[in-house]
Design a protein around this motif. Structure first.
Motif, PDB file in Angstrom:
ATOM      1  N   VAL A   1      17.102  21.646-102.314  1.00 20.32           N
ATOM      2  CA  VAL A   1      17.502  23.047-102.190  1.00 20.32           C
ATOM      3  C   VAL A   1      18.621  23.084-101.158  1.00 20.32           C
ATOM      4  O   VAL A   1      18.380  22.867 -99.967  1.00 20.32           O
ATOM      5  CB  VAL A   1      16.318  23.935-101.753  1.00 20.32           C
ATOM      6  N   TYR A   2      19.835  23.369-101.591  1.00 20.93           N
ATOM      7  CA  TYR A   2      21.014  23.135-100.768  1.00 20.93           C
ATOM      8  C   TYR A   2      21.195  24.118 -99.606  1.00 20.93           C
ATOM      9  O   TYR A   2      21.222  23.715 -98.445  1.00 20.93           O
ATOM     10  CB  TYR A   2      22.256  23.152-101.664  1.00 20.93           C
ATOM     11  N   ALA A   3      21.324  25.392 -99.878  1.00 17.73           N
ATOM     12  CA  ALA A   3      21.711  26.355 -98.849  1.00 17.73           C
ATOM     13  C   ALA A   3      20.509  26.854 -98.045  1.00 17.73           C
ATOM     14  O   ALA A   3      19.391  26.944 -98.560  1.00 17.73           O
ATOM     15  CB  ALA A   3      22.424  27.547 -99.499  1.00 17.73           C
ATOM     16  N   PHE A   4      20.754  27.205 -96.782  1.00 20.34           N
ATOM     17  CA  PHE A   4      19.678  27.727 -95.933  1.00 20.34           C
ATOM     18  C   PHE A   4      19.075  28.986 -96.546  1.00 20.34           C
ATOM     19  O   PHE A   4      17.853  29.172 -96.545  1.00 20.34           O
ATOM     20  CB  PHE A   4      20.209  28.040 -94.534  1.00 20.34           C
ATOM     21  N   LYS A   5      19.917  29.848 -97.090  1.00 25.52           N
ATOM     22  CA  LYS A   5      19.446  31.087 -97.714  1.00 25.52           C
ATOM     23  C   LYS A   5      18.502  30.781 -98.870  1.00 25.52           C
ATOM     24  O   LYS A   5      17.490  31.458 -99.057  1.00 25.52           O
ATOM     25  CB  LYS A   5      20.640  31.906 -98.205  1.00 25.52           C
ATOM     26  N   TRP A   6      18.836  29.755 -99.651  1.00 26.32           N
ATOM     27  CA  TRP A   6      17.978  29.369-100.773  1.00 26.32           C
ATOM     28  C   TRP A   6      16.645  28.815-100.267  1.00 26.32           C
ATOM     29  O   TRP A   6      15.594  29.126-100.826  1.00 26.32           O
ATOM     30  CB  TRP A   6      18.676  28.329-101.643  1.00 26.32           C
ATOM     31  N   LYS A   7      16.704  28.002 -99.212  1.00 21.62           N
ATOM     32  CA  LYS A   7      15.474  27.436 -98.650  1.00 21.62           C
ATOM     33  C   LYS A   7      14.559  28.538 -98.135  1.00 21.62           C
ATOM     34  O   LYS A   7      13.337  28.499 -98.329  1.00 21.62           O
ATOM     35  CB  LYS A   7      15.815  26.463 -97.525  1.00 21.62           C
ATOM     36  N   PHE A   8      15.170  29.531 -97.480  1.00 19.87           N
ATOM     37  CA  PHE A   8      14.388  30.649 -96.957  1.00 19.87           C
ATOM     38  C   PHE A   8      13.692  31.397 -98.092  1.00 19.87           C
ATOM     39  O   PHE A   8      12.508  31.726 -98.006  1.00 19.87           O
ATOM     40  CB  PHE A   8      15.290  31.608 -96.180  1.00 19.87           C
ATOM     41  N   LYS A   9      14.419  31.662 -99.180  1.00 26.61           N
ATOM     42  CA  LYS A   9      13.839  32.378-100.318  1.00 26.61           C
ATOM     43  C   LYS A   9      12.724  31.568-100.972  1.00 26.61           C
ATOM     44  O   LYS A   9      11.700  32.130-101.391  1.00 26.61           O
ATOM     45  CB  LYS A   9      14.924  32.702-101.339  1.00 26.61           C
ATOM     46  N   ALA A  10      12.930  30.255-101.062  1.00 23.45           N
ATOM     47  CA  ALA A  10      11.907  29.400-101.668  1.00 23.45           C
ATOM     48  C   ALA A  10      10.617  29.438-100.857  1.00 23.45           C
ATOM     49  O   ALA A  10       9.519  29.544-101.411  1.00 23.45           O
ATOM     50  CB  ALA A  10      12.424  27.968-101.775  1.00 23.45           C
ATOM     51  N   ILE A  11      10.739  29.381 -99.537  1.00 22.76           N
ATOM     52  CA  ILE A  11       9.558  29.425 -98.665  1.00 22.76           C
ATOM     53  C   ILE A  11       8.921  30.812 -98.689  1.00 22.76           C
ATOM     54  O   ILE A  11       7.702  30.962 -98.785  1.00 22.76           O
ATOM     55  CB  ILE A  11       9.941  29.022 -97.233  1.00 22.76           C
ATOM     56  N   ALA A  12       9.777  31.854 -98.626  1.00 25.36           N
ATOM     57  CA  ALA A  12       9.275  33.229 -98.598  1.00 25.36           C
ATOM     58  C   ALA A  12       8.530  33.589 -99.880  1.00 25.36           C
ATOM     59  O   ALA A  12       7.620  34.434 -99.863  1.00 25.36           O
ATOM     60  CB  ALA A  12      10.429  34.200 -98.371  1.00 25.36           C
ATOM     61  N   SER A  13       8.890  32.946-100.980  1.00 22.50           N
ATOM     62  CA  SER A  13       8.253  33.262-102.263  1.00 22.50           C
ATOM     63  C   SER A  13       6.752  32.981-102.240  1.00 22.50           C
ATOM     64  O   SER A  13       5.996  33.567-103.014  1.00 22.50           O
ATOM     65  CB  SER A  13       8.916  32.464-103.390  1.00 22.50           C
ATOM     66  N   ARG A  14       6.320  32.092-101.349  1.00 19.98           N
ATOM     67  CA  ARG A  14       4.896  31.758-101.246  1.00 19.98           C
ATOM     68  C   ARG A  14       4.075  32.947-100.740  1.00 19.98           C
ATOM     69  O   ARG A  14       2.865  33.003-100.960  1.00 19.98           O
ATOM     70  CB  ARG A  14       4.700  30.575-100.296  1.00 19.98           C
ATOM     71  N   PHE A  15       4.733  33.877-100.084  1.00 17.62           N
ATOM     72  CA  PHE A  15       4.031  35.004 -99.477  1.00 17.62           C
ATOM     73  C   PHE A  15       4.212  36.298-100.260  1.00 17.62           C
ATOM     74  O   PHE A  15       3.805  37.363 -99.789  1.00 17.62           O
ATOM     75  CB  PHE A  15       4.511  35.184 -98.031  1.00 17.62           C
ATOM     76  N   VAL A  16       4.830  36.202-101.417  1.00 17.43           N
ATOM     77  CA  VAL A  16       5.052  37.376-102.264  1.00 17.43           C
ATOM     78  C   VAL A  16       4.202  37.243-103.521  1.00 17.43           C
ATOM     79  O   VAL A  16       4.215  36.201-104.175  1.00 17.43           O
ATOM     80  CB  VAL A  16       6.542  37.500-102.661  1.00 17.43           C
ATOM     81  N   GLY A  17       3.490  38.269-103.870  1.00 20.91           N
ATOM     82  CA  GLY A  17       2.691  38.245-105.084  1.00 20.91           C
ATOM     83  C   GLY A  17       3.577  38.057-106.317  1.00 20.91           C
ATOM     84  O   GLY A  17       4.700  38.572-106.355  1.00 20.91           O
ATOM     85  N   ARG A  18       3.082  37.332-107.298  1.00 21.55           N
ATOM     86  CA  ARG A  18       3.894  37.054-108.488  1.00 21.55           C
ATOM     87  C   ARG A  18       4.308  38.341-109.195  1.00 21.55           C
ATOM     88  O   ARG A  18       5.469  38.506-109.565  1.00 21.55           O
ATOM     89  CB  ARG A  18       3.117  36.141-109.447  1.00 21.55           C
ATOM     90  N   TYR A  19       3.355  39.248-109.388  1.00 22.07           N
ATOM     91  CA  TYR A  19       3.695  40.509-110.051  1.00 22.07           C
ATOM     92  C   TYR A  19       4.665  41.317-109.197  1.00 22.07           C
ATOM     93  O   TYR A  19       5.627  41.896-109.707  1.00 22.07           O
ATOM     94  CB  TYR A  19       2.440  41.327-110.335  1.00 22.07           C
ATOM     95  N   THR A  20       4.413  41.344-107.893  1.00 20.76           N
ATOM     96  CA  THR A  20       5.285  42.099-106.988  1.00 20.76           C
ATOM     97  C   THR A  20       6.718  41.591-107.063  1.00 20.76           C
ATOM     98  O   THR A  20       7.672  42.372-107.127  1.00 20.76           O
ATOM     99  CB  THR A  20       4.772  42.000-105.538  1.00 20.76           C
TER     100      THR A  20
END
Length: 283
Positions: free
Chosen positions: A236-255
Motif C-alpha cells: 500500500v503505497y501512500a500514507f493516505k491509503w495506509k490510513f484508510k486501509a487501517i481505518a476500514s477495520r473500525f468501520v462497519g461494512r454496511y456503514t
C-alpha cells in the motif's frame, strides 16, 4: 532452465511500469507481456528491447478473460515449455504479475450486468486460473503479485462489484501466501488507491477521462516490487491509503457501503446511454 516473468494487463498503466521495472532488474531471460492490444504491446517491447543487448520482452497478444482465456494461456505455456525442454530443460516462472482487470462506476442496478460478469471473469476467474496454471512452473524464490485495490478493504457503494472482486483477490492472495510460505514462493497483493492510468475512463464508460488525484504509476509499482521482493503480503503505497486501509477495520461494512453510496458518487452513463464497452477502450 529459462527464467520467465509473466505480466498480464501489460498494454497500459501499471502493467507497462511492471514490464519496464522488472526488465531493469536483469534477472529474467524473458518477460512475457500479455494483453489484447497487440500494437501497444509491440511498441512497448520495442521500447524496452532497444535498451538491452537481446530481446527480453516478448509481446503476447491474448484475451485471458474467464475460463476460455485461462485455457488459451495454458496451451501457450505448455507449448513453449515443450519447445524449450528439448534444449534447456523447460521454463521456470520466476515472477507472475496478475495485473489485468477493470472496474465499473455506478449503482449496481444502473450498470450493465453483462459487463459486471465480464469484470468478475477477468478480475477473479482469470487471476485464479493463471495462478494455478503457472504454479507448477514456479520454484523457491519465485514471486506472485496480484493487483487488488484499496477498495478491497471495505464494501463500497457505487462500486459494489469491483470492490467485491478486489476483496476476493486480497483474501485469495493472503491465503495463498500462507499456503506457499513453506515452498519459498511469496505472494503480494498490490492495493492501490487512485493511480494515473486509463482506469477511470474505462470504469466510467468514457464519462470521466482521468483518475482524480491519481498517484504516479511508476512510483506505485516500484514500491510494490520492493515490498514483494522482501516477502511482504501487501503493498500500500501512500500514507493516505495506509490510513484508510487501517481505518476500514473500525468501520462497519454496511456503514461503509452506505456512506460511499451516498457521498462518494462516481460518474457513469445510464444504462440507456451506454454505447461503449470495455472492448472499445482496449482495441
Amino acid at each position: 532452465m529459462k527464467k520467465i516473468a509473466v505480466i498480464t494487463g501489460a498494454s497500459s498503466g501499471m502493467g507497462v511500469e511492471f514490464a519496464k521495472q522488472i526488465a531493469a532488474f536483469n534477472e529474467e531471460d524473458e518477460i512475457w507481456i500479455i494483453a489484447r492490444r497487440e500494437e501497444k504491446l509491440k511498441a512497448l517491447a520495442e521500447e524496452i528491447n532497444k535498451t538491452k543487448n537481446f530481446n527480453i520482452i516478448r509481446p503476447v497478444a491474448m484475451d485471458i478473460s474467464g475460463r476460455e482465456g485461462v485455457h488459451t494461456f495454458k496451451a501457450y505455456l505448455e507449448a513453449e515449455n515443450e519447445k524449450l525442454a528439448l534444449m534447456e530443460s523447460g521454463i521456470e516462472i520466476s515472477k507472475l504479475v496478475n495485473n489485468a482487470g477493470f472496474g465499473t462506476y455506478g449503482p449496481f442496478y444502473e450498470t450493465d450486468v453483462e459487463r459486471e460478469m465480464d469484470m468478475t471473469d477477468l478480475n477473479c476467474t482469470s487471476l485464479v486460473g493463471l495462478t494455478g496454471v503457472c504454479l507448477p512452473y514456479m520454484k523457491k524464490g519465485s514471486h506472485i503479485i496480484n493487483t487488488a485495490s484499496l477498495a478491497s478493504f471495505l464494501p463500497l457503494g457505487d462500486f459494489a462489484v469491483y470492490g467485491a472482486t478486489k476483496s476476493y483477490v486480497l483474501s485469495f492472495s493472503i491465503a495463498l501466501a500462507a499456503e506457499l510460505k513453506d515452498k519459498g514462493i511469496s505472494v503480494c497483493a498490490l492495493c492501490p488507491g487512485p493511480v494515473s492510468t486509463e482506469f477511470a475512463n474505462v470504469a466510467s464508460g468514457g464519462v470521466r477521462e482521468k483518475v482524480r488525484h491519481g498517484r504516479p504509476a511508476d512510483k506505485v509499482v516500484a514500491h510494490c516490487l520492493k515490498k514483494a521482493l522482501k516477502g511482504k503480503y501487501t503493498a500500500v503505497y501512500a500514507f493516505k491509503w495506509k490510513f484508510k486501509a487501517i481505518a476500514s477495520r473500525f468501520v462497519g461494512r454496511y456503514t461503509g457501503a452506505r456512506f460511499t453510496f451516498k457521498y462518494c458518487k462516481r460518474p457513469h452513463p445510464k444504462p440507456a446511454e451506454q454505447t461503449s464497452s470495455v472492448d472499445d477502450f482496449l482495441k
